[in-house]
Design a protein around this motif. Structure first.
Motif, PDB file in Angstrom:
ATOM      1  N   ARG A  56      18.530  12.907  -1.398  1.00 46.49           N
ATOM      2  CA  ARG A  56      17.377  13.594  -1.346  1.00 46.49           C
ATOM      3  C   ARG A  56      16.208  12.351  -0.928  1.00 46.49           C
ATOM      4  NH1 ARG A  56      13.150  14.623  -5.720  1.00 46.49           N
ATOM      5  NH2 ARG A  56      14.327  13.271  -6.937  1.00 46.49           N
ATOM      6  N   ARG A  57      15.430  12.702  -0.027  1.00 42.85           N
ATOM      7  CA  ARG A  57      14.522  11.827   0.342  1.00 42.85           C
ATOM      8  C   ARG A  57      12.872  12.662   0.010  1.00 42.85           C
ATOM      9  NH1 ARG A  57      18.663   9.764   1.399  1.00 42.85           N
ATOM     10  NH2 ARG A  57      19.638   8.994   3.130  1.00 42.85           N
ATOM     11  N   ALA A  58      12.019  11.712  -0.281  1.00 44.16           N
ATOM     12  CA  ALA A  58      10.780  12.282  -0.784  1.00 44.16           C
ATOM     13  C   ALA A  58       9.667  11.190  -0.227  1.00 44.16           C
ATOM     14  CB  ALA A  58      10.846  12.518  -2.161  1.00 44.16           C
ATOM     15  N   VAL A  59       8.752  11.820   0.161  1.00 45.09           N
ATOM     16  CA  VAL A  59       7.398  10.783   0.351  1.00 45.09           C
ATOM     17  C   VAL A  59       6.372  11.507  -0.526  1.00 45.09           C
ATOM     18  CG1 VAL A  59       8.065   9.815   2.391  1.00 45.09           C
ATOM     19  CG2 VAL A  59       7.017  12.043   2.518  1.00 45.09           C
ATOM     20  N   THR A  60       5.330  11.026  -1.079  1.00 42.55           N
ATOM     21  CA  THR A  60       4.268  11.457  -2.002  1.00 42.55           C
ATOM     22  C   THR A  60       3.188  10.587  -1.563  1.00 42.55           C
ATOM     23  OG1 THR A  60       4.592   9.865  -3.638  1.00 42.55           O
ATOM     24  CG2 THR A  60       5.958  11.908  -3.653  1.00 42.55           C
ATOM     25  N   THR A  61       1.987  11.400  -1.824  1.00 37.66           N
ATOM     26  CA  THR A  61       0.811  10.865  -1.652  1.00 37.66           C
ATOM     27  C   THR A  61      -0.286  11.528  -2.575  1.00 37.66           C
ATOM     28  OG1 THR A  61      -1.192  10.325  -0.268  1.00 37.66           O
ATOM     29  CG2 THR A  61      -0.476  12.482  -0.113  1.00 37.66           C
ATOM     30  N   ILE A  62      -1.059  10.764  -3.294  1.00 39.62           N
ATOM     31  CA  ILE A  62      -2.135  11.288  -4.462  1.00 39.62           C
ATOM     32  C   ILE A  62      -3.509  11.559  -3.290  1.00 39.62           C
ATOM     33  CG2 ILE A  62      -3.432  10.660  -6.360  1.00 39.62           C
ATOM     34  CD1 ILE A  62      -0.289  10.769  -6.706  1.00 39.62           C
ATOM     35  N   VAL A  63      -3.958  12.842  -3.819  1.00 37.86           N
ATOM     36  CA  VAL A  63      -5.388  13.185  -3.217  1.00 37.86           C
ATOM     37  C   VAL A  63      -6.106  13.344  -4.287  1.00 37.86           C
ATOM     38  CG1 VAL A  63      -6.350  15.319  -2.120  1.00 37.86           C
ATOM     39  CG2 VAL A  63      -4.278  14.679  -1.641  1.00 37.86           C
ATOM     40  N   ARG A  64      -7.209  12.734  -4.291  1.00 36.44           N
ATOM     41  CA  ARG A  64      -8.240  12.471  -5.401  1.00 36.44           C
ATOM     42  C   ARG A  64      -9.440  13.314  -4.976  1.00 36.44           C
ATOM     43  NH1 ARG A  64      -5.713   7.543  -5.925  1.00 36.44           N
ATOM     44  NH2 ARG A  64      -4.763   7.147  -7.925  1.00 36.44           N
ATOM     45  N   ILE A  65      -9.941  14.263  -5.849  1.00 36.02           N
ATOM     46  CA  ILE A  65     -11.187  15.019  -5.298  1.00 36.02           C
ATOM     47  C   ILE A  65     -12.417  14.589  -6.121  1.00 36.02           C
ATOM     48  CG2 ILE A  65     -12.313  17.224  -5.111  1.00 36.02           C
ATOM     49  CD1 ILE A  65      -9.873  16.935  -3.312  1.00 36.02           C
ATOM     50  N   ALA A  66     -13.212  14.000  -5.656  1.00 37.22           N
ATOM     51  CA  ALA A  66     -14.691  13.390  -6.204  1.00 37.22           C
ATOM     52  C   ALA A  66     -15.467  14.668  -6.956  1.00 37.22           C
ATOM     53  CB  ALA A  66     -15.204  12.477  -5.548  1.00 37.22           C
ATOM     54  N   THR A  67     -15.893  14.295  -8.175  1.00 37.19           N
ATOM     55  CA  THR A  67     -16.772  15.297  -8.567  1.00 37.19           C
ATOM     56  C   THR A  67     -18.305  15.127  -8.051  1.00 37.19           C
ATOM     57  OG1 THR A  67     -15.518  15.467 -10.737  1.00 37.19           O
ATOM     58  CG2 THR A  67     -17.697  16.436 -10.870  1.00 37.19           C
ATOM     59  N   LEU A  68     -18.689  15.702  -7.193  1.00 35.43           N
ATOM     60  CA  LEU A  68     -20.110  15.612  -6.959  1.00 35.43           C
ATOM     61  C   LEU A  68     -21.196  16.408  -7.484  1.00 35.43           C
ATOM     62  CD1 LEU A  68     -19.132  15.897  -3.007  1.00 35.43           C
ATOM     63  CD2 LEU A  68     -19.235  14.005  -4.415  1.00 35.43           C
ATOM     64  N   GLY A  69     -22.060  15.696  -7.877  1.00 36.60           N
ATOM     65  CA  GLY A  69     -23.101  16.439  -8.718  1.00 36.60           C
ATOM     66  C   GLY A  69     -24.410  15.679  -8.914  1.00 36.60           C
ATOM     67  N   THR A 105       3.986  16.202  -2.172  1.00 39.33           N
ATOM     68  CA  THR A 105       5.429  15.727  -1.842  1.00 39.33           C
ATOM     69  C   THR A 105       5.941  16.414  -0.928  1.00 39.33           C
ATOM     70  OG1 THR A 105       5.709  15.003  -4.171  1.00 39.33           O
ATOM     71  CG2 THR A 105       7.530  15.034  -3.248  1.00 39.33           C
ATOM     72  N   VAL A 106       6.672  15.808   0.055  1.00 38.83           N
ATOM     73  CA  VAL A 106       7.415  16.345   0.904  1.00 38.83           C
ATOM     74  C   VAL A 106       9.037  15.749   0.735  1.00 38.83           C
ATOM     75  CG1 VAL A 106       8.121  16.579   3.445  1.00 38.83           C
ATOM     76  CG2 VAL A 106       5.875  16.890   2.716  1.00 38.83           C
ATOM     77  N   ALA A 107      10.124  16.842   0.558  1.00 34.46           N
ATOM     78  CA  ALA A 107      11.347  16.349   0.278  1.00 34.46           C
ATOM     79  C   ALA A 107      12.321  16.906   1.342  1.00 34.46           C
ATOM     80  CB  ALA A 107      11.791  16.753  -1.165  1.00 34.46           C
ATOM     81  N   TRP A 108      13.180  16.300   1.640  1.00 27.92           N
ATOM     82  CA  TRP A 108      14.169  16.519   2.660  1.00 27.92           C
ATOM     83  C   TRP A 108      15.653  15.986   2.353  1.00 27.92           C
ATOM     84  CZ3 TRP A 108      10.605  12.613   3.224  1.00 27.92           C
ATOM     85  CH2 TRP A 108      11.274  11.448   3.793  1.00 27.92           C
ATOM     86  N   GLN A 109      16.813  16.524   3.142  1.00 24.75           N
ATOM     87  CA  GLN A 109      17.841  16.019   3.106  1.00 24.75           C
ATOM     88  C   GLN A 109      18.083  14.955   3.929  1.00 24.75           C
ATOM     89  OE1 GLN A 109      20.953  17.538   1.494  1.00 24.75           O
ATOM     90  NE2 GLN A 109      21.999  15.980   2.302  1.00 24.75           N
TER      91      GLN A 109
END
Length: 174
Positions: free
Chosen positions: A161-174, A123-127
């Motif tokens: 307050r302003r905010a933008v978000t993103t989801i980061v998914r880390i795959a389980t490699l194996g 998340t990045v938030a700002w005024q």
């Protein structure tokens, strides 16, 4: 004479309308600039986490990075260097004018939360400049940090307050 006076009044009203429109356009332009900067910084940290996927758990922030906080030292690990660089970017260090950092949003803060196994919300938030709708309660980064002190102020209850978000998914490699 009366016709000239009426024409001057009509012209004055039109010019005042144009001045008001110009003022609103400048505010909108600044809001758009800040959102663009926030999206660049959001993508930056998401890419840093994805690149250093084996250490993704170490990217969680206990407190927001950026405005109002000292940036962590650039240590020996990649994560420490990433936090230092991201924090400096949130503070606008990419561009300096007259000795002040001006290269980012007003009061930029960044957070990384672990929301599930191998899923991280960045998340990045700002005024913001004018009150709008507050971000959802699930976005806690910078919550309560952008309220004005006065009870009659327009920017209370996180309306600026302003905010933008993103989801980061880390795959389980194996």
């Amino acid at each position: 004479m009366v016709e000239v006076l009426v024409s001057i009044v009509i012209l004055t009203i039109g010019l005042l309308g144009l001045a008001g429109l110009q003022s609103r356009l400048q505010v909108s332009e600044m809001e758009a600039y800040q959102r663009a900067q926030a999206l660049v910084l959001l993508n930056d940290m998401a890419n840093r986490i994805s690149t250093n996927r084996n250490e993704a758990d170490n990217y969680q922030t206990a407190t927001p990075l950026g405005a109002g906080e000292d940036c962590p030292a650039a240590g020996a690990s990649r994560q420490e260097a990433d936090f230092n660089e991201w924090c400096m970017a949130l503070k606008g260090a990419a561009e300096v004018s007259g000795g002040s950092n001006v290269g980012a949003m007003i009061g930029g803060r960044g957070c990384v939360e672990n929301i599930a196994d191998h899923e991280y919300m960045v998340t990045v938030a700002w005024q913001g400049l004018v009150p709008l709708t507050a971000p959802p309660a699930s976005v806690s980064c910078g919550q309560g940090e952008y309220d004005t002190v006065s009870e009659n102020a327009a920017c209370k209850n996180d309306l600026c307050r302003r905010a933008v978000t993103t989801i980061v998914r880390i795959a389980t490699l194996g």
